[in-house]
Design a protein around this motif. Structure first.
Motif, PDB file in Angstrom:
ATOM      1  N   TYR A  17       0.814  -1.222   0.000  1.00  0.00           N
ATOM      2  CA  TYR A  17       0.000   0.000   0.000  1.00  0.00           C
ATOM      3  C   TYR A  17       0.847   1.271   0.000  1.00  0.00           C
ATOM      4  O   TYR A  17       2.023   1.242   0.317  1.00  0.00           O
ATOM      5  N   GLU A 281      -8.908  -3.166  -2.141  1.00  0.00           N
ATOM      6  CA  GLU A 281      -7.767  -2.382  -2.601  1.00  0.00           C
ATOM      7  C   GLU A 281      -8.117  -1.492  -3.796  1.00  0.00           C
ATOM      8  O   GLU A 281      -8.858  -1.903  -4.686  1.00  0.00           O
ATOM      9  N   LYS A 288      -2.244   3.922  -2.863  1.00  0.00           N
ATOM     10  CA  LYS A 288      -3.002   2.673  -2.901  1.00  0.00           C
ATOM     11  C   LYS A 288      -3.349   2.273  -1.479  1.00  0.00           C
ATOM     12  O   LYS A 288      -2.509   2.323  -0.584  1.00  0.00           O
ATOM     13  N   SER A 289      -4.591   1.896  -1.270  1.00  0.00           N
ATOM     14  CA  SER A 289      -5.037   1.524   0.068  1.00  0.00           C
ATOM     15  C   SER A 289      -6.374   0.801  -0.062  1.00  0.00           C
ATOM     16  O   SER A 289      -6.851   0.570  -1.171  1.00  0.00           O
ATOM     17  N   PRO A 316      -2.642   4.426   4.054  1.00  0.00           N
ATOM     18  CA  PRO A 316      -2.103   3.123   3.641  1.00  0.00           C
ATOM     19  C   PRO A 316      -1.515   2.287   4.778  1.00  0.00           C
ATOM     20  O   PRO A 316      -1.563   1.058   4.729  1.00  0.00           O
ATOM     21  N   SER A 319      -4.009  -0.046   6.181  1.00  0.00           N
ATOM     22  CA  SER A 319      -4.311  -1.200   5.331  1.00  0.00           C
ATOM     23  C   SER A 319      -3.326  -2.326   5.608  1.00  0.00           C
ATOM     24  O   SER A 319      -3.708  -3.494   5.706  1.00  0.00           O
TER      25      SER A 319
END
Ligand SMILES: *Cc1c(COP(=O)(O)O)cnc(C)c1O
Length: 398
Positions: A17, A281, A288-289, A316, A319
């Motif tokens: 992430y 996702e 990105k998370s 992130p 995550s």
């Protein structure tokens, strides 16, 4: 501190992430910001100036308060980290002071921010006034209507509040516009992001500025009890108050950690903001998370009674902590948060923010399992801003 899981790698990833999903123009700005920050982090004079502002401007350290009557009522030993007593009424200022000092170090003359409920906008307008920056705050036009008090506070502080009419006209769209402004004005403008989210280095940097809560709470609890608390609980919107509390305890594996998201009207209703509980996702706002999106990858509309939790993304690092199982993520719904808000008012003489009320509500819901344990809740902010919302739920006009 250099364990791979607890710091992002060189490309700004926490496991799979994070990272940077941004326009070309921002890549070099983010590189510059990263080196500016890493130098400041190692610079003792920067750290001591920061500590001075946290103490004298914001009022740190905030107390760790044993909530005696709530504890008795629940059969759980409840300790509240009193971020509501910070200047401007929430934990947000911990990070905006740090970022304002970075903006000054980089000789920027203008700061911008996005805001949902207006708390981060107020914290940014506050430091802009304190340090003499021009300030522009992006806010969804829907939120401008819902949060007129904070809009006027920002204007009194000298900030320009720019309405955002695109998309759902809320926080997500405000952040998109702020990123767009930054692309255009990157030479003289510093973007103060409001949570531990966005492209690298923001998740790491905001977390580091917010760690002061966890560092203090750990020392305060240790001083009083000569051991660590059993459970930490914090609400999770973008994740900054939670990661700031949790991070100094991550290696203390005996300490259970719970992040509480906004269940809104219930997961099944689809009207919620429980990103880690119910998302998957995806990429939003440069990293990105976990993300709430539909089958086509479209970012979902979200709902929560607390505007500060009403966001489809999450930082992130959370995550990764979820995937590792180091932090548990749960959610409570609007009604439960309202009940916890009322309970804390009546039993403690403390009015928590509706965001923080989610963390308290989780403890209320799980009191029998937590019986006799020491539970440390991050009271991320005060609830004065929410009085109108609560009155409306009660059917009262004020
Ligand atoms: C903004 C806000 C939150 C949510 O943001 P996080 O980044 O998840 O901490 C929670 N509580 C209060 C009082 C807030 O103002």
């Amino acid at each position: 501190m250099n364990e791979p899981y607890f710091q992002p790698n060189e490309s700004g990833h926490f496991g799979p992430y994070g990272g940077r999903f941004v326009a070309e123009t921002l890549t070099s700005a983010l590189d510059q910001l990263e080196s500016l920050y890493l130098q400041a982090r190692e610079d003792e004079s920067f750290q001591s100036v920061l500590a001075g502002h946290l103490k004298d401007f914001s009022g740190r350290p905030t107390p760790l308060y044993y909530a005696e009557r709530l504890s008795e009522h629940l059969g759980v030993r409840v300790h509240l980290k009193r971020e509501d007593l910070n200047h401007t009424g929430a934990h947000k200022l911990n990070s905006t002071i740090g970022q304002a000092l970075l903006a000054r170090r980089a000789n920027k003359r203008r700061v911008i921010a996005e805001t949902g409920a207006g708390q981060h906008g107020v914290a940014t307008a506050t430091v802009a006034a304190r340090f003499g920056f021009d300030c522009c705050v992006y806010m969804g036009s829907e939120d401008i209507e819902r949060q007129s008090l904070n809009v006027y506070r920002m204007r009194l502080l000298g900030a320009e509040v720019v309405p955002v009419d695109s998309g759902s006209r809320t926080l997500k769209d405000a952040m998109t516009e702020a990123l767009r402004d930054w692309v255009t004005n990157v030479d003289d403008t510093y973007y103060i992001i409001g949570s531990a989210a966005g492209p690298h280095p923001y998740p790491m940097m905001v977390r580091d500025f917010q760690r002061v809560m966890g560092v203090e709470a750990r020392a305060q609890f240790m001083d009083a009890h000569a051991r660590l608390p059993d459970v930490l609980v914090a609400c999770v919107g973008g994740g900054s108050n939670a990661i700031g509390l949790f991070h100094p305890f991550i290696e203390d594996t005996a300490v259970r950690m719970v992040g509480v998201e906004a269940g809104g009207e219930g997961i099944a209703s689809g009207r919620h903001s429980a990103t880690l509980v119910a998302g998957r996702e995806g990429v939003l706002h440069g990293s990105k998370s976990y993300l709430l999106s539909d089958a086509d990858g479209q970012v979902s509309a979200t709902h929560s009674i607390s505007a500060g939790l009403d966001y489809p993304g999450v930082g992130p690092e959370h995550s990764l902590l979820k995937d590792l199982g180091r932090v548990e993520y749960a959610c409570v719904n609007d009604e439960q948060a309202l009940d916890a808000f009322r309970l804390t008012n009546r039993l403690e003489g403390i009015m928590p923010a509706l965001e923080s009320s989610h963390a308290i509500a989780w403890v209320v819901e799980n009191a029998s399992e937590l019986r006799g344990l020491d539970v440390l809740i991050n009271l991320s902010g005060r609830g004065d801003k929410d009085v109108q919302t609560v009155a409306k739920c009660d059917g009262v006009e004020i």
